[in-house]
Design a protein around this motif. Structure first.
Motif, PDB file in Angstrom:
ATOM      1  N   THR A   1      44.418  70.418  53.647  1.00  0.00           N
ATOM      2  CA  THR A   1      44.301  68.909  53.932  1.00  0.00           C
ATOM      3  C   THR A   1      43.516  68.564  52.459  1.00  0.00           C
ATOM      4  N   MET A   2      43.724  67.801  51.881  1.00  0.00           N
ATOM      5  CA  MET A   2      42.913  67.046  50.625  1.00  0.00           C
ATOM      6  C   MET A   2      42.058  65.775  51.243  1.00  0.00           C
ATOM      7  N   PRO A   3      40.858  65.433  50.783  1.00  0.00           N
ATOM      8  CA  PRO A   3      40.276  64.554  51.101  1.00  0.00           C
ATOM      9  C   PRO A   3      40.992  63.025  51.383  1.00  0.00           C
ATOM     10  N   TRP A   4      41.929  62.827  50.849  1.00  0.00           N
ATOM     11  CA  TRP A   4      42.757  61.455  50.508  1.00  0.00           C
ATOM     12  C   TRP A   4      43.712  61.616  51.468  1.00  0.00           C
ATOM     13  N   GLY A   5      43.906  62.776  52.283  1.00  0.00           N
ATOM     14  CA  GLY A   5      44.994  62.845  53.311  1.00  0.00           C
ATOM     15  C   GLY A   5      46.308  63.364  53.447  1.00  0.00           C
ATOM     16  N   ASN A   6      46.563  63.896  52.073  1.00  0.00           N
ATOM     17  CA  ASN A   6      47.772  64.593  51.904  1.00  0.00           C
ATOM     18  C   ASN A   6      47.593  66.174  52.166  1.00  0.00           C
ATOM     19  N   ARG A   7      48.520  66.821  52.495  1.00  0.00           N
ATOM     20  CA  ARG A   7      48.572  68.328  52.829  1.00  0.00           C
ATOM     21  C   ARG A   7      49.516  68.873  51.760  1.00  0.00           C
ATOM     22  N   SER A   8      48.691  69.699  50.820  1.00  0.00           N
ATOM     23  CA  SER A   8      49.104  70.256  49.716  1.00  0.00           C
ATOM     24  C   SER A   8      49.442  71.622  49.602  1.00  0.00           C
ATOM     25  N   LEU A   9      50.462  71.962  48.936  1.00  0.00           N
ATOM     26  CA  LEU A   9      50.676  73.193  48.583  1.00  0.00           C
ATOM     27  C   LEU A   9      50.641  73.415  47.072  1.00  0.00           C
ATOM     28  N   LEU A  10      49.954  74.351  46.688  1.00  0.00           N
ATOM     29  CA  LEU A  10      49.971  74.096  45.010  1.00  0.00           C
ATOM     30  C   LEU A  10      50.151  75.470  44.218  1.00  0.00           C
ATOM     31  N   PHE A  11      51.304  75.377  43.415  1.00  0.00           N
ATOM     32  CA  PHE A  11      51.706  76.659  42.676  1.00  0.00           C
ATOM     33  C   PHE A  11      51.938  76.396  41.356  1.00  0.00           C
ATOM     34  N   ARG A  12      52.139  77.600  40.502  1.00  0.00           N
ATOM     35  CA  ARG A  12      52.705  77.480  39.126  1.00  0.00           C
ATOM     36  C   ARG A  12      54.168  77.825  39.046  1.00  0.00           C
ATOM     37  N   ASP A  13      54.812  77.002  38.300  1.00  0.00           N
ATOM     38  CA  ASP A  13      56.221  77.559  37.884  1.00  0.00           C
ATOM     39  C   ASP A  13      55.995  78.967  36.920  1.00  0.00           C
ATOM     40  N   PRO A  14      57.185  79.541  36.626  1.00  0.00           N
ATOM     41  CA  PRO A  14      57.206  80.647  35.668  1.00  0.00           C
ATOM     42  C   PRO A  14      56.438  80.431  34.167  1.00  0.00           C
ATOM     43  N   ASP A  15      56.611  79.131  33.861  1.00  0.00           N
ATOM     44  CA  ASP A  15      55.879  78.401  32.379  1.00  0.00           C
ATOM     45  C   ASP A  15      54.449  78.094  32.651  1.00  0.00           C
ATOM     46  N   GLY A  16      54.053  78.210  34.180  1.00  0.00           N
ATOM     47  CA  GLY A  16      52.522  78.138  34.098  1.00  0.00           C
ATOM     48  C   GLY A  16      52.324  76.512  34.407  1.00  0.00           C
ATOM     49  N   ASN A  17      53.002  75.545  34.564  1.00  0.00           N
ATOM     50  CA  ASN A  17      52.949  74.358  34.880  1.00  0.00           C
ATOM     51  C   ASN A  17      52.813  74.269  36.406  1.00  0.00           C
ATOM     52  N   LEU A  18      51.771  73.332  36.789  1.00  0.00           N
ATOM     53  CA  LEU A  18      51.142  73.319  37.916  1.00  0.00           C
ATOM     54  C   LEU A  18      51.880  72.316  38.814  1.00  0.00           C
ATOM     55  N   VAL A  19      52.375  72.875  40.076  1.00  0.00           N
ATOM     56  CA  VAL A  19      53.325  71.922  40.735  1.00  0.00           C
ATOM     57  C   VAL A  19      52.721  71.756  42.403  1.00  0.00           C
ATOM     58  N   ASN A  20      52.879  70.757  42.877  1.00  0.00           N
ATOM     59  CA  ASN A  20      52.225  70.411  44.224  1.00  0.00           C
ATOM     60  C   ASN A  20      53.540  69.914  45.037  1.00  0.00           C
ATOM     61  N   PHE A  21      53.590  70.438  46.117  1.00  0.00           N
ATOM     62  CA  PHE A  21      54.127  69.904  47.255  1.00  0.00           C
ATOM     63  C   PHE A  21      53.354  69.565  48.364  1.00  0.00           C
ATOM     64  N   PHE A  22      53.458  67.986  48.494  1.00  0.00           N
ATOM     65  CA  PHE A  22      52.646  67.316  49.418  1.00  0.00           C
ATOM     66  C   PHE A  22      53.249  66.534  50.694  1.00  0.00           C
ATOM     67  N   THR A  23      52.388  66.441  51.560  1.00  0.00           N
ATOM     68  CA  THR A  23      53.046  65.694  52.621  1.00  0.00           C
ATOM     69  C   THR A  23      51.790  64.884  53.244  1.00  0.00           C
ATOM     70  N   PRO A  24      51.956  63.452  53.200  1.00  0.00           N
ATOM     71  CA  PRO A  24      50.918  62.509  53.745  1.00  0.00           C
ATOM     72  C   PRO A  24      50.642  63.005  55.264  1.00  0.00           C
ATOM     73  N   VAL A  25      49.312  63.153  55.539  1.00  0.00           N
ATOM     74  CA  VAL A  25      49.250  63.484  57.034  1.00  0.00           C
ATOM     75  C   VAL A  25      48.194  62.771  57.499  1.00  0.00           C
ATOM     76  N   SER A  26      47.386  62.239  56.965  1.00  0.00           N
ATOM     77  CA  SER A  26      46.423  61.197  57.570  1.00  0.00           C
ATOM     78  C   SER A  26      47.050  59.898  57.760  1.00  0.00           C
ATOM     79  N   HIS A  27      46.346  59.086  58.808  1.00  0.00           N
ATOM     80  CA  HIS A  27      47.143  57.580  59.030  1.00  0.00           C
ATOM     81  C   HIS A  27      46.769  57.020  57.769  1.00  0.00           C
TER      82      HIS A  27
END
Length: 146
Positions: A100-126
């Protein structure tokens, strides 16, 4: 103005298209051997091979697998469930397990095979939920409706 798409340039389009199809569950549209799109409700992730650079001014316009500044972000229903679903597949690519990030999103961070950063996020705070597109739509509907 609306953001229509983000395009990744890659030297291995087949691998990258399969990767994004697997993690997103979105069936790609493969227009040619050198260009595919994964269309979501709000924007499109385009994937082009390095061969497509000739149409944009030549090989020096973009470099495959050298992104160090952008994060490709997908709003998902539940970042934790996506992590559970993809943990085995993403193991070599995980940057950060769901947090859970300070701005209220729950984030899963990973890289694709080329090294690009990808974020799957879900807003969780009100506040994050209220500031999300869905929260803004609900506020608008209440003003218009009742």
């Amino acid at each position: 103005m609306n953001l229509a798409s983000v395009r990744i340039i890659t030297a291995d389009i087949k691998s990258l298209v399969k990767f994004y199809e697997h993690v997103t569950g979105v069936t790609p549209i493969q227009y040619t051997e050198d260009f595919a799109e994964l269309k979501t409700q709000s924007a499109t992730l385009a994937i082009g091979s390095t061969n497509t650079l000739q149409f944009f001014g030549g090989d020096e316009v973009a470099k495959a697998a050298q992104n160090h500044t952008a994060i490709i972000e997908f709003r998902v229903a539940d970042a934790d469930k996506d992590y559970e679903r993809l943990a085995g597949f993403l193991q070599p690519y995980i940057v950060q397990k769901p947090t859970t990030m300070p701005w209220g999103n729950r984030s899963l961070l990973f890289r694709d095979p080329d090294g690009n950063l990808v974020n799957f996020f879900t807003p969780v705070s009100h506040e994050a939920i209220e500031n999300s597109d869905a929260g803004k739509q609900q506020k608008f509907a209440k003003k218009v409706c009742c």
